[in-house]
Design a protein around this motif. Structure first.
Motif, mmCIF file in Angstrom:
data_model
loop_
_atom_site.group_PDB
_atom_site.id
_atom_site.type_symbol
_atom_site.label_atom_id
_atom_site.label_comp_id
_atom_site.label_asym_id
_atom_site.label_seq_id
_atom_site.Cartn_x
_atom_site.Cartn_y
_atom_site.Cartn_z
ATOM 1 N N ALA B 18 80.679 42.601 106.770
ATOM 2 C CA ALA B 18 82.033 42.684 106.248
ATOM 3 C C ALA B 18 82.760 41.354 106.323
ATOM 4 O O ALA B 18 83.806 41.185 105.724
ATOM 5 C CB ALA B 18 82.814 43.726 107.019
ATOM 6 N N THR B 21 85.177 39.784 103.710
ATOM 7 C CA THR B 21 85.642 40.693 102.669
ATOM 8 C C THR B 21 87.030 41.229 102.966
ATOM 9 O O THR B 21 87.816 41.439 102.061
ATOM 10 C CB THR B 21 84.679 41.869 102.469
ATOM 11 O OG1 THR B 21 84.553 42.532 103.723
ATOM 12 C CG2 THR B 21 83.333 41.399 101.987
ATOM 13 N N ALA B 22 87.326 41.466 104.211
ATOM 14 C CA ALA B 22 88.638 42.035 104.513
ATOM 15 C C ALA B 22 89.134 41.538 105.865
ATOM 16 O O ALA B 22 88.358 41.252 106.746
ATOM 17 C CB ALA B 22 88.553 43.551 104.533
ATOM 18 N N GLY B 61 78.879 50.956 106.342
ATOM 19 C CA GLY B 61 79.878 49.940 106.025
ATOM 20 C C GLY B 61 81.228 50.159 106.657
ATOM 21 O O GLY B 61 82.133 49.349 106.470
ATOM 22 N N GLY B 65 85.624 47.697 105.205
ATOM 23 C CA GLY B 65 84.797 46.557 105.550
ATOM 24 C C GLY B 65 84.643 46.322 107.032
ATOM 25 O O GLY B 65 83.907 45.449 107.452
#
Lengths: 408, 414
Positions: B18, B21-22, B61, B65
């Motif tokens: 992750a 991504t965030a 996931g 994220g």
């Protein structure tokens, strides 16, 4: 206990400043500590001062709790009973139920008295699940703290101050009560009820009155709990609530004025902290009770008061030294014991047994070190520390006893 | 510690995947369960199921994220401790509270969550009830932020009766014996209500003290006198064991339809006495054997034991939550509980037993039930005995569903 006005003021100031000193979670714990302290004080009046051991005090706590919750729903926090005055309902119902229950139970003394209180509490406990309208069934009766007097009572801080005010008021009232003639007669009841009767007092009426006053303060504590959690459930009538208050009061010291309060507060705090740390915290609680009863039968506060009645400054310094020595030795033994208990708990847990089947006997992480259960180290470490600690305690005790004898 | 390190590993893996991504804060879930004291055994089962279910979501996931974080709190077995721990969980940033092992605790938590949401509009939390089955939780106490993932008294009784009828084990004379408190009364009422539809007569109803009776012989004698050929009971723990043993001792020729016969230890304790009796639960490993046994083995590899009793339904509940989470966007501090609640009402999850979904009207999960009989032929044995549960009938979620309770007046947002 001789509390100077200065130290008393310091404690009250600390309590008042609490919301700014601690986090929200601890403020929560503080509310419960105050409630437990008040409940234990109510019990202490009956058991410590008047010498009547009740095994059913959860009944009056519960009666106050349910009365308050129903009053909350009925009045909606307005009119005659705004939210801050709700504990009065708990006090009223506690007093009335205490008068009735006290009338029957104080006809006997000692073990028989204890049995009657236990039976009355169990009666209520057994009845409660059947009366759904009154006790709300399995999911309980819930309520909502309504705003009053300009406070919303939505935040924990406001609930804390409300609880604090009622607890301090109640403890002050209990103190003043102990100074009244009735309060002094309670002592007489404990020490020699027969002589009291020969002197012309009606001991049954006296016992009933003291029982009722104790139940009244238990009712206030119950009502405060309802205010705090905005609900009441019949599990509050379970016998373990009655036993908890007995244990707390005796750990604190039931015959000194603030002993039960401190016992209640300390043990509630203990539960709050340890129940998230370890799953076997109830075992530790039990061990503490047994140790206190074996070695400090007057309770923690009772012991402190007793030891510090020595007048001289040098005496107090030496006493502090002795206590530090003893505490150090006990701490060594305690670390060993805690290590062993935690190690065993992890070894016997489901998770570990699952791993044994899969991967043999993996190491156990404890105190941020890895220990193999098949090696001698963890067992040697735990048992060794315990043995060293106990040996230290015994040696220190012998030395101090010898010194005392030499001085005498 | 393999399970925990495994969970940590997946969390770390998800974190690596992750990264970049965030930046949102991880979603926190507060597990407020009974982890110590006499009631801990069931609480620990829920804990295993929740940790397993969340680790699965994190493997896929996580949320937004980032892996979902489970904060564990010990409610000390009662409503007072639970009230305290719910406040602590919310203060620690939990957006979802999970609990299951006691209706007394659930009654407290659901109300605490409701009040918290009233006082903190815009910062609501969700309560996922994995197993507290008291009817009023989806009745008079129902509210928009409470979701029950387990069956309730009505579902259990009606499905077990249905399955027994199918198996030809439901006689015409039914005796209802239950514990005298809200749960037992719910079971009794539902038994009586089903009588005319299924063509039997309730010959007698008995409510008795809860967990206080040591000798059920007098009760069994009354059952014998009544001429009943079937006994329906919601009893659990000792009240169920001692009742069955007394019935067997007196040679009572009646089948038992129960709600909690599959509680760990029951079959081990009752042994042959339990043979031929029925129970209705949300899972049986012999139904849809391929998918079920894969689930069984996967669960065992991570927790060390096969899922039993409350665990399968709890895992399905967490899966349903996972489906709903996949439909909502993460916010600054976790998740918007109102959006998540709306997504949960729409979510469905395919389990080995069939489709599980959430009924919007009262937030009672709609889940398939399996009626099963205690036999020697079962593939998975219970408690290391030669007995296990063989499926008799699978009842689809639609057929298992029971009418909404009139007492539920849910206030929806907006």
């Amino acid at each position: 206990m001789k509390l100077g006005p200065i130290s008393l003021a310091v404690v009250v100031c600390l309590l008042l400043a609490m919301p700014w000193l601690v986090s929200g979670s601890f403020l929560n714990a503080a509310i419960q500590m105050l409630i437990a302290a008040l409940f234990a004080m109510a019990f202490g009046l009956l058991c410590g001062r008047a010498g009547m051991l009740s095994f059913g005090h959860a009944a009056y706590f519960g009666v106050g709790a349910f009365a308050a919750v129903h009053a909350m729903n009925a009045f909606g926090g307005e009119g005659l009973l705004p939210t801050p005055l709700l504990p009065l309902v708990g006090a009223g119902t506690g007093l009335v139920s205490g008068l009735v229950a006290g009338y029957f139970s104080t006809k006997r003394t000692g073990v028989y008295f204890a049995m009657i209180t236990l039976a009355l509490a169990e009666l209520l406990h057994a009845l409660a699940p059947h009366m759904k309208a009154m006790f709300g069934g399995e999911a309980g009766v819930s309520s909502f703290r309504m705003p009053a007097w300009g406070f919303s009572f939505g935040s924990i801080t406001e609930v804390y101050f409300l609880t604090l005010a009622w607890t301090l008021l109640s403890i002050a009232a209990l103190y003043l009560f102990s100074k009244t003639p009735l309060g002094s007669l309670a002592l007489g009841l404990r020490e020699n009820a027969h002589r009291l009767r020969f002197l012309g007092y009606n001991t049954h009426a006296l016992g009933t009155l003291i029982f009722a006053v104790s139940a009244m303060f238990a009712g206030i504590a119950g009502a405060l709990q309802s205010l705090n959690i905005e609900a009441a459930n019949y599990v509050v009538l379970e016998s373990h609530i009655s036993t908890a208050v007995v244990l707390n009061s005796f750990i604190g010291g039931v015959r000194v004025f603030l002993g039960p309060a401190i016992g209640g507060a300390v043990m509630t705090f203990f539960g709050h902290v340890t129940s998230d740390l370890t799953r076997v915290w109830l075992l530790y609680q039990g061990i503490i009770f047994v140790l206190v009863m074996m070695f400090m039968p007057r309770g923690i506060v009772g012991e402190i008061v007793d030891r510090f009645s020595a007048p001289t400054r040098a005496g107090i310094l030496r006493l502090l030294g002795d206590i530090c020595l003893r505490l150090g030795a006990v701490a060594v033994a305690a670390i060993g014991a805690i290590f062993l208990i935690e190690f065993l708990q992890r070894l016997l847990s489901n998770e570990y047994r699952a791993n044994v089947a899969a991967a043999g006997w993996p190491d156990i992480t404890l105190f941020s070190m890895d220990w193999s259960p098949l090696s001698i180290q963890p067992w040697g470490f735990g048992l060794g520390l315990m043995a060293v600690g106990i040996a230290l305690v015994v040696t220190i005790n012998r030395r101090l006893a010898a010194r005392k004898e030499a001085e005498a | 510690m393999a399970f925990r390190s495994y969970a940590r590993g997946t969390a770390a893996l998800a974190l690596v995947m992750a990264a970049g991504t965030a930046q949102a804060e991880a979603l926190k879930i507060g597990l407020v369960e009974t982890l110590s004291g006499p009631q801990a055994s069931t609480g620990l089962l829920y804990r295993d199921a929740v940790l397993y279910g969340i680790s699965k979501i994190n493997e896929a996931g996580g949320f937004g994220g980032a892996p979902i974080e489970v904060l564990e709190y010990d409610n000390q077995g009662g409503p007072v401790g639970a009230a305290d721990r719910v406040r602590a969980a919310i203060a620690d940033g939990a957006d979802i509270i999970i609990q299951g092992s006691s209706s007394a605790v659930a009654g407290q938590i659901t109300e605490d969550v409701r009040k918290n949401n009233l006082r903190n509009a815009g910062d609501e939390v969700l309560y996922i009830n994995l197993g507290a089955e008291a009817m009023e939780l989806t009745g008079s106490k129902c509210h928009f932020y409470h979701f029950r993932m387990s069956p309730n008294a009505a579902i259990r009784v009606n499905t077990v009766l249905d399955g027994m009828k199918e198996a030809g084990a439901l006689g015409t004379n039914v005796y209802a014996i239950n514990q005298n408190y809200s749960w037992g009364i719910d079971v009794q009422d539902n038994t009586v209500a089903a009588a005319s539809a299924l063509g039997f007569e309730v010959v007698e109803e008995t409510l008795h003290e809860v967990n206080k009776i040591q000798d059920f012989a007098p009760y069994v004698a009354r059952i014998q006198q009544s001429g009943a050929d079937t006994v329906i009971t919601g009893n659990w723990s000792n009240d169920l064991l001692l009742l069955m043993k007394a019935a067997s001792g007196a040679g009572l020729d009646a089948r038992f339809g129960t709600a909690f016969l599959d509680q760990p230890g029951n079959i081990g304790n009752a042994g042959a006495v339990a043979e031929g009796h029925f129970v209705s639960t949300p899972f049986n490993a012999e139904v849809n054997a391929e998918a079920s046994s894969a689930f069984m083995e996967d669960y065992k590899s991570k927790t060390g034991h096969y899922p039993s009793y409350v665990e399968p339904a709890a895992v399905f509940g967490i899966q349903l939550l996972g489906e709903a989470l996949a439909q909502v966007e993460p916010t600054e501090d976790g998740v918007d509980a109102t959006a998540l609640a709306l997504a949960l009402e729409q979510a469905t999850v395919e389990t080995p037993m069939g489709v599980v979904s959430m009924r919007a009207g009262d937030h009672q999960a709609s889940l398939p039930m399996v009626v099963q009989e205690v036999t020697r032929d079962a593939v998975y044995k219970a408690d290391g005995t030669e007995f296990g549960f063989s499926p008799v009938k699978v009842i689809s979620a639609q057929d298992a569903e029971q009418p909404l309770q009139d007492s539920c007046e849910m206030k929806r947002p907006g």
